[in-house]
Enzyme design. Structure first.
Site, PDB file in Angstrom:
ATOM      1  N   LYS A   9       0.814  -1.233   0.000  1.00  0.00           N
ATOM      2  CA  LYS A   9       0.000   0.000   0.000  1.00  0.00           C
ATOM      3  C   LYS A   9       0.829   1.255   0.000  1.00  0.00           C
ATOM      4  O   LYS A   9       0.509   2.232  -0.652  1.00  0.00           O
ATOM      5  CB  LYS A   9      -0.974  -0.006   1.179  1.00  0.00           C
TER       6      LYS A   9
ATOM      7  N   GLU B 255      -5.384  -5.535  -5.102  1.00  0.00           N
ATOM      8  CA  GLU B 255      -6.549  -5.673  -4.224  1.00  0.00           C
ATOM      9  C   GLU B 255      -6.148  -5.843  -2.759  1.00  0.00           C
ATOM     10  O   GLU B 255      -6.799  -5.344  -1.852  1.00  0.00           O
ATOM     11  CB  GLU B 255      -7.382  -6.886  -4.677  1.00  0.00           C
TER      12      GLU B 255
ATOM     13  N   GLU C 230       2.652  -3.697  10.992  1.00  0.00           N
ATOM     14  CA  GLU C 230       3.763  -3.390  10.096  1.00  0.00           C
ATOM     15  C   GLU C 230       5.070  -3.617  10.839  1.00  0.00           C
ATOM     16  O   GLU C 230       5.097  -3.566  12.078  1.00  0.00           O
ATOM     17  CB  GLU C 230       3.687  -1.914   9.669  1.00  0.00           C
TER      18      GLU C 230
ATOM     19  N   ASP D 270      -0.844   3.914   7.789  1.00  0.00           N
ATOM     20  CA  ASP D 270      -1.263   2.754   7.000  1.00  0.00           C
ATOM     21  C   ASP D 270      -2.710   2.929   6.508  1.00  0.00           C
ATOM     22  O   ASP D 270      -3.004   2.710   5.332  1.00  0.00           O
ATOM     23  CB  ASP D 270      -1.109   1.495   7.871  1.00  0.00           C
TER      24      ASP D 270
ATOM     25  N   LYS E  21      -4.110   3.356   2.507  1.00  0.00           N
ATOM     26  CA  LYS E  21      -5.199   2.552   1.951  1.00  0.00           C
ATOM     27  C   LYS E  21      -6.345   3.459   1.481  1.00  0.00           C
ATOM     28  O   LYS E  21      -6.949   3.231   0.427  1.00  0.00           O
ATOM     29  CB  LYS E  21      -5.699   1.554   3.003  1.00  0.00           C
TER      30      LYS E  21
HETATM   31  N1  HSE Z   1      -0.510  -3.615   9.358  1.00  0.00           N
HETATM   32  C1  HSE Z   1      -1.628  -3.740   8.487  1.00  0.00           C
HETATM   33  C2  HSE Z   1      -2.882  -3.750   9.333  1.00  0.00           C
HETATM   34  C3  HSE Z   1      -1.511  -4.989   7.684  1.00  0.00           C
HETATM   35  O1  HSE Z   1      -2.771  -3.888  10.559  1.00  0.00           O
HETATM   36  O2  HSE Z   1      -3.974  -3.596   8.795  1.00  0.00           O
HETATM   37  C4  HSE Z   1      -2.505  -5.114   6.583  1.00  0.00           C
HETATM   38  O3  HSE Z   1      -2.369  -4.100   5.631  1.00  0.00           O
END
Ligand code: HSE
Length: 398
Positions: free
Chosen positions: A98, A122, A183, A194, A198
């Site tokens: 991502k 995806e 992560e 994160d 997304k």
């Molecule tokens: N570290 C990310 C999460 C992993 O906790 O959603 C999945 O993208």
């Protein structure tokens, strides 16, 4: 539709790489050859024979018999180099990265066009929830008011453990790390980065804007305290980290990532642990809710497999909303109702909170509920983590 025989070069054999391997091995309907796996660490013990591996990326990139590169490594800069080199050599690519997609979105879209190849991702947003393909194919002509949800499994896991089991934040985070859902640098999870990456990817498909992550405000859960959890419990709310993107007028959108109070009548209330949830609100389809595991080797491996399979049929994202070009502007001039827990009056004043509906003051903590402008939060973004505060969107008024 004819199916191309796939010869895969895989980069990375960590949690998701191994998850994909398991999923591929158990899939009866679909067979693909993993010709070679490229990994970095020569000394790591592997669960399959060493003859499957290479340590030289060119063994995959320069192998003309490999027609699909699956990129599942951790390092986003290296991933970008691999993915662009593969596309330049005319190979289709599937990735789960991502950070890489969000940071090079426009460039990656152009590279696909230029090299006549497909890049599918995806697994990069919502892992097992098929949201990107749905936005492309199902909502291609639907007018979306908004999309919100839970897109980070780690923070949702931590918040669930703190709420249900009174677990301390660091203990819950350690558990999430042990489960392999965080992560490698968990600040990306807990500070909301994160979820923002997304959200930016989803925004490209929902509205056709390829936003630089830099322009989007994000705030995570790293400053949460027992006081905030107690407040939420007393009011019957849970706290979830909720990315949001939505229209402010016909051709303008806003977006942000903020913790939010969620009441028990809301879809997201029961989305716990590492589950993710996505809610779309559209003019004709109205409200829809998707939920599924948002992290972990197998759920993410499933999404990667689905992209591999789609690739074998020649599937490509058409970026339909981008082609339609209806949404042209992005704004942060947007009012939100927030709960602000703080200590110093001087901190509170920075937010310029208006229309105050609740106020509480004790020796240790104070909080206020009122309206703040998103632009003000954005301007304060560098300072927020150093203040003894916590911000939660109330969800009552946008
Ligand atoms: N570290 C990310 C999460 C992993 O906790 O959603 C999945 O993208």
């Amino acid at each position: 539709m004819t199916r191309e025989k796939l010869r895969i070069g895989l980069f990375g054999y960590g949690c998701v790489g191994q998850g994909l391997h398991d999923v591929l091995n158990s899939s009866s309907g679909f067979k693909a050859d993993i010709v070679r796996i490229c990994v970095k660490d020569r000394n790591k013990k592997r669960r399959i024979p060493i003859s499957n591996f290479t340590f030289n990326k060119n063994d995959i990139l320069n192998d003309p018999s490999i027609n699909l590169v699956v990129e599942l490594i951790n390092d986003a800069d290296e991933a970008f180099k691999i993915v662009s080199a593969a596309m330049r050599r005319g190979k289709n690519v599937v990735t789960a990265n991502k950070l890489m997609v969000a940071n090079h979105f426009k460039e990656l879209v152009e590279m696909q066009e230029k090299n006549n190849v497909s890049l599918l991702y995806e697994a990069s947003a919502g892992a097992s929830i098929p949201i990107i393909r749905n936005l492309e194919e199902y909502y291609d002509n639907e007018l979306l008011y908004s999309l919100r949800g839970i897109l980070n499994g780690t923070t949702n896991y931590v918040l669930t453990k703190m709420y249900n089991e009174n677990m301390d934040y660091p203990v819950a985070l350690k558990e999430a790390q042990a489960l392999g859902i965080a992560e490698s640098d968990p600040t990306l999870d807990v500070e909301g980065w994160d979820a923002k990456y997304k959200l930016c990817i989803i925004t490209g498909h929902a509205y056709g804007l390829f936003l630089e992550p830099e322009v989007v405000f994000h705030y995570g859960i790293s400053n949460i305290s027992g006081f905030d959890i107690r407040y939420a419990k007393e009011k019957g709310f849970k706290i979830k980290l909720v990315p949001f993107v939505g229209k402010t007028d016909e051709n303008t959108i806003t977006s942000f990532v903020l913790p939010q109070f969620i009441s028990s009548d809301k879809y997201l209330y029961n989305v716990d642990n590492e589950y993710n949830g996505v809610i779309t609100e559209a003019v004709f389809a109205d409200k829809q809710f998707f939920s599924g595991k948002g992290a972990g080797g197998h759920p993410t491996g499933c999404a990667v497999l689905s992209d591999i399979s789609a690739s074998s049929y020649g599937y490509r994202y058409e970026y339909k909303k981008y082609q339609q070009g209806t949404v042209l502007n992005y704004t942060r001039d947007y009012k939100l109702e927030v709960y602000l827990r703080y200590k110093k009056e001087s901190d509170r004043k920075l937010f310029g909170i208006t229309e105050v509906t609740e106020y509480f003051s004790s020796k240790s903590y104070k909080y206020v509920i009122g309206i703040v402008n998103l632009e003000t939060l954005y301007r304060l973004k560098e300072q927020l983590l150093n203040m003894d505060i916590f911000i939660v969107k109330t969800g009552r008024k946008q």
